[in-house]
Design an enzyme around this catalytic site. Structure first.
Site, PDB file in Angstrom:
ATOM      1  N   GLY A  12      40.001  74.908  32.117  1.00  0.00           N
ATOM      2  CA  GLY A  12      38.681  73.909  32.142  1.00  0.00           C
ATOM      3  C   GLY A  12      39.097  72.618  31.941  1.00  0.00           C
ATOM      4  O   GLY A  12      38.523  72.032  31.345  1.00  0.00           O
ATOM      5  N   VAL A  63      38.961  82.238  35.031  1.00  0.00           N
ATOM      6  CA  VAL A  63      39.776  82.735  33.785  1.00  0.00           C
ATOM      7  C   VAL A  63      39.162  84.201  33.457  1.00  0.00           C
ATOM      8  O   VAL A  63      39.954  84.955  32.730  1.00  0.00           O
ATOM      9  CB  VAL A  63      39.742  81.872  32.741  1.00  0.00           C
ATOM     10  N   ASN A  89      40.806  76.364  26.847  1.00  0.00           N
ATOM     11  CA  ASN A  89      39.757  75.703  26.707  1.00  0.00           C
ATOM     12  C   ASN A  89      38.501  75.902  27.519  1.00  0.00           C
ATOM     13  O   ASN A  89      37.299  75.532  27.068  1.00  0.00           O
ATOM     14  CB  ASN A  89      40.219  74.290  27.190  1.00  0.00           C
ATOM     15  N   SER A 150      34.498  76.487  18.237  1.00  0.00           N
ATOM     16  CA  SER A 150      33.562  75.338  18.186  1.00  0.00           C
ATOM     17  C   SER A 150      32.784  75.875  16.805  1.00  0.00           C
ATOM     18  O   SER A 150      32.775  76.608  16.232  1.00  0.00           O
ATOM     19  CB  SER A 150      32.486  75.853  19.041  1.00  0.00           C
ATOM     20  N   TYR A 162      27.250  82.372  22.985  1.00  0.00           N
ATOM     21  CA  TYR A 162      28.210  81.324  22.744  1.00  0.00           C
ATOM     22  C   TYR A 162      28.949  81.587  21.289  1.00  0.00           C
ATOM     23  O   TYR A 162      30.116  81.543  21.236  1.00  0.00           O
ATOM     24  CB  TYR A 162      27.622  79.647  22.857  1.00  0.00           C
ATOM     25  N   LYS A 166      32.924  82.328  20.327  1.00  0.00           N
ATOM     26  CA  LYS A 166      33.431  81.416  19.566  1.00  0.00           C
ATOM     27  C   LYS A 166      34.219  81.773  18.374  1.00  0.00           C
ATOM     28  O   LYS A 166      34.971  81.462  17.861  1.00  0.00           O
ATOM     29  CB  LYS A 166      32.753  80.035  19.410  1.00  0.00           C
ATOM     30  N   ILE A 195      30.580  67.069  20.511  1.00  0.00           N
ATOM     31  CA  ILE A 195      31.458  65.952  21.046  1.00  0.00           C
ATOM     32  C   ILE A 195      30.951  65.424  22.430  1.00  0.00           C
ATOM     33  O   ILE A 195      30.088  66.201  23.104  1.00  0.00           O
ATOM     34  CB  ILE A 195      33.027  66.753  21.478  1.00  0.00           C
TER      35      ILE A 195
HETATM   36  N1  CAA Z   1      19.391  72.397  15.854  1.00  0.00           N
HETATM   37  C1  CAA Z   1      18.235  72.155  15.231  1.00  0.00           C
HETATM   38  N2  CAA Z   1      17.012  72.506  15.665  1.00  0.00           N
HETATM   39  C2  CAA Z   1      17.071  73.201  16.959  1.00  0.00           C
HETATM   40  C3  CAA Z   1      18.246  73.605  17.410  1.00  0.00           C
HETATM   41  C4  CAA Z   1      19.631  73.135  16.738  1.00  0.00           C
HETATM   42  N3  CAA Z   1      20.773  73.594  17.573  1.00  0.00           N
HETATM   43  N4  CAA Z   1      18.001  74.524  18.415  1.00  0.00           N
HETATM   44  C5  CAA Z   1      16.747  74.695  18.613  1.00  0.00           C
HETATM   45  N5  CAA Z   1      16.150  74.080  17.634  1.00  0.00           N
HETATM   46  C6  CAA Z   1      14.838  73.892  17.352  1.00  0.00           C
HETATM   47  C7  CAA Z   1      14.106  73.000  18.514  1.00  0.00           C
HETATM   48  O1  CAA Z   1      13.848  71.766  18.063  1.00  0.00           O
HETATM   49  C8  CAA Z   1      12.635  73.831  18.167  1.00  0.00           C
HETATM   50  O2  CAA Z   1      12.026  73.144  16.869  1.00  0.00           O
HETATM   51  P1  CAA Z   1      10.548  72.989  16.727  1.00  0.00           P
HETATM   52  O3  CAA Z   1      10.059  74.409  16.946  1.00  0.00           O
HETATM   53  O4  CAA Z   1      10.328  72.450  15.093  1.00  0.00           O
HETATM   54  O5  CAA Z   1       9.974  72.018  18.010  1.00  0.00           O
HETATM   55  C9  CAA Z   1      12.925  75.108  18.043  1.00  0.00           C
HETATM   56  O6  CAA Z   1      14.272  75.153  17.512  1.00  0.00           O
HETATM   57  C10 CAA Z   1      12.639  75.893  19.011  1.00  0.00           C
HETATM   58  O7  CAA Z   1      13.414  75.419  20.092  1.00  0.00           O
HETATM   59  P2  CAA Z   1      12.925  74.831  21.600  1.00  0.00           P
HETATM   60  O8  CAA Z   1      11.359  74.549  21.456  1.00  0.00           O
HETATM   61  O9  CAA Z   1      13.927  74.094  22.131  1.00  0.00           O
HETATM   62  O10 CAA Z   1      12.883  76.404  22.387  1.00  0.00           O
HETATM   63  P3  CAA Z   1      13.265  76.594  24.001  1.00  0.00           P
HETATM   64  O11 CAA Z   1      13.122  77.940  24.379  1.00  0.00           O
HETATM   65  O12 CAA Z   1      12.580  75.622  24.766  1.00  0.00           O
HETATM   66  O13 CAA Z   1      14.690  75.976  24.009  1.00  0.00           O
HETATM   67  C11 CAA Z   1      17.056  76.159  23.404  1.00  0.00           C
HETATM   68  C12 CAA Z   1      15.711  76.911  23.276  1.00  0.00           C
HETATM   69  C13 CAA Z   1      17.405  76.104  24.880  1.00  0.00           C
HETATM   70  C14 CAA Z   1      18.252  77.087  22.654  1.00  0.00           C
HETATM   71  C15 CAA Z   1      17.100  74.709  22.987  1.00  0.00           C
HETATM   72  O14 CAA Z   1      16.405  74.417  21.767  1.00  0.00           O
HETATM   73  C16 CAA Z   1      18.351  73.922  22.914  1.00  0.00           C
HETATM   74  O15 CAA Z   1      18.997  73.562  23.912  1.00  0.00           O
HETATM   75  N6  CAA Z   1      18.937  73.868  21.715  1.00  0.00           N
HETATM   76  C17 CAA Z   1      20.444  73.395  21.334  1.00  0.00           C
HETATM   77  C18 CAA Z   1      21.431  74.492  21.384  1.00  0.00           C
HETATM   78  C19 CAA Z   1      22.592  73.927  21.047  1.00  0.00           C
HETATM   79  O16 CAA Z   1      22.879  73.050  20.037  1.00  0.00           O
HETATM   80  N7  CAA Z   1      23.484  74.098  22.008  1.00  0.00           N
HETATM   81  C20 CAA Z   1      25.035  73.401  21.918  1.00  0.00           C
HETATM   82  C21 CAA Z   1      25.302  73.261  23.243  1.00  0.00           C
HETATM   83  S1  CAA Z   1      26.821  72.135  23.061  1.00  0.00           S
HETATM   84  C22 CAA Z   1      27.988  73.326  22.607  1.00  0.00           C
HETATM   85  O17 CAA Z   1      27.815  74.388  22.786  1.00  0.00           O
HETATM   86  C23 CAA Z   1      29.348  72.620  22.386  1.00  0.00           C
HETATM   87  C24 CAA Z   1      29.799  73.015  21.150  1.00  0.00           C
HETATM   88  O18 CAA Z   1      30.585  73.571  21.034  1.00  0.00           O
HETATM   89  C25 CAA Z   1      28.775  72.674  19.926  1.00  0.00           C
END
Ligand code: CAA
Length: 252
Positions: A12, A63, A89, A150, A162, A166, A195
């Site tokens: 990666g 991978v 990674n 993670s 995910y 992890k 990050i």
């Molecule tokens: N932390 C806090 N609140 C969260 C959350 C999180 N991680 N994920 C979702 N929520 C909340 C939303 O804000 C929303 O709150 P409200 O109902 O109060 O508005 C509720 O949960 C429902 O979520 P969505 O309305 O966004 O629902 P959706 O179906 O449109 O989308 C989702 C769902 C795609 C999972 C979107 O919420 C999202 O992208 N969440 C983040 C997920 C995340 O943290 N991914 C990490 C990516 S980076 C990574 O993975 C690297 C690493 O190692 C950390």
């Protein structure tokens, strides 16, 4: 372990943390075998690393494909004569709630999105780890494997797939450390928080802001701060079977 002149396989490596690891290790005179499916972006990283006058080569590999990973480690051993460190990674996200109802309509995480993440993050780490250890055993030498877990391993909203991978990567680290210690091979892991990489940039802005508000340091981590954890694992010969949590104090 001394870093200078050691042969590193980094999966990666075309973007995100992998790219930063490559550049930071190049600055420490490591020799780099850089792996990714994205050939074009990978070549650019190789070009940047080569400016440090070190040996860096690119390998376009999926991978999750057993024969491609076996061929990769054979080729790297041939090209560099040996291999010393694996940074496991490569990882992808396909975020979505497991099931939700919006405007009376049910939406759910697809099996395809579950499987894609399992294949790359979990099976990919397993295959690369296995082939790396095979090479070390064949060459009767020690080495270090660093797995990238993670903060999400503890269970994160929107990341059933995910999170499962992890958590799996974190616990494989402990298993591998126990199995490999007798061969002088160490295995450690890092569990980064949020990050500042392309992966985190892809989170919807309103959700991202909500997440940042929960981080005690009130900011995303810098990729170089995770490289720092890589250096720690490499340089501390008593470190094995454990996971460094580098996440600005966030608990999810
Ligand atoms: N932390 C806090 N609140 C969260 C959350 C999180 N991680 N994920 C979702 N929520 C909340 C939303 O804000 C929303 O709150 P409200 O109902 O109060 O508005 C509720 O949960 C429902 O979520 P969505 O309305 O966004 O629902 P959706 O179906 O449109 O989308 C989702 C769902 C795609 C999972 C979107 O919420 C999202 O992208 N969440 C983040 C997920 C995340 O943290 N991914 C990490 C990516 S980076 C990574 O993975 C690297 C690493 O190692 C950390």
């Amino acid at each position: 372990m001394e870093i200078e002149n050691k042969v590193f396989v980094i999966t990666g490596a075309a973007q995100g943390l992998g790219k930063t690891f490559a550049q930071d290790l190049a600055a420490r005179n490591a020799r780099l075998a850089l792996v990714d499916v994205n050939k074009e972006a990978l070549e650019q990283v190789v070009d940047t690393c080569s400016k440090s006058d070190i040996e860096a080569r690119s390998y376009q590999v999926n991978v999750a494909d057993e024969s491609e990973v076996e061929a990769l480690f054979n080729q790297v051993s041939k090209d560099f004569g040996t291999v010393d460190v694996l940074i496991n990674n490569a990882g992808i996200t396909r975020d979505g709630l497991i099931a939700r109802i919006k405007d009376g309509e049910i939406r759910k995480m697809s099996l395809a999105n579950w499987q894609a993440v399992i294949d790359v993050n979990l099976t990919g780490s397993f295959l690369c780890g296995r082939e790396f250890f095979v090479k070390l055993l064949e060459q009767k030498k020690s080495g270090v494997c660093i797995n990238i877990s993670s903060i999400s391993r503890s269970g994160n909203q929107g990341q059933s797939n995910y999170t499962a991978t992890k958590a799996g990567v974190a616990e494989m680290t402990v298993t591998w450390a126990k199995e490999m210690a007798r061969h002088g091979i160490r295995v450690g892991a890092i569990a980064p928080g949020y990050i500042n990489t392309e992966m985190v940039a892809a989170i919807r802005e309103d959700v991202k802001q909500k997440i940042i508000e929960q981080i005690p340091t009130r900011r995303l981590g810098d990729p170089s701060e995770i490289s720092h954890s890589v250096f720690y694992i490499l340089e501390n010969d008593y470190f094995t079977g454990r996971i460094i949590e580098c996440d600005g104090g966030l608990r999810i």
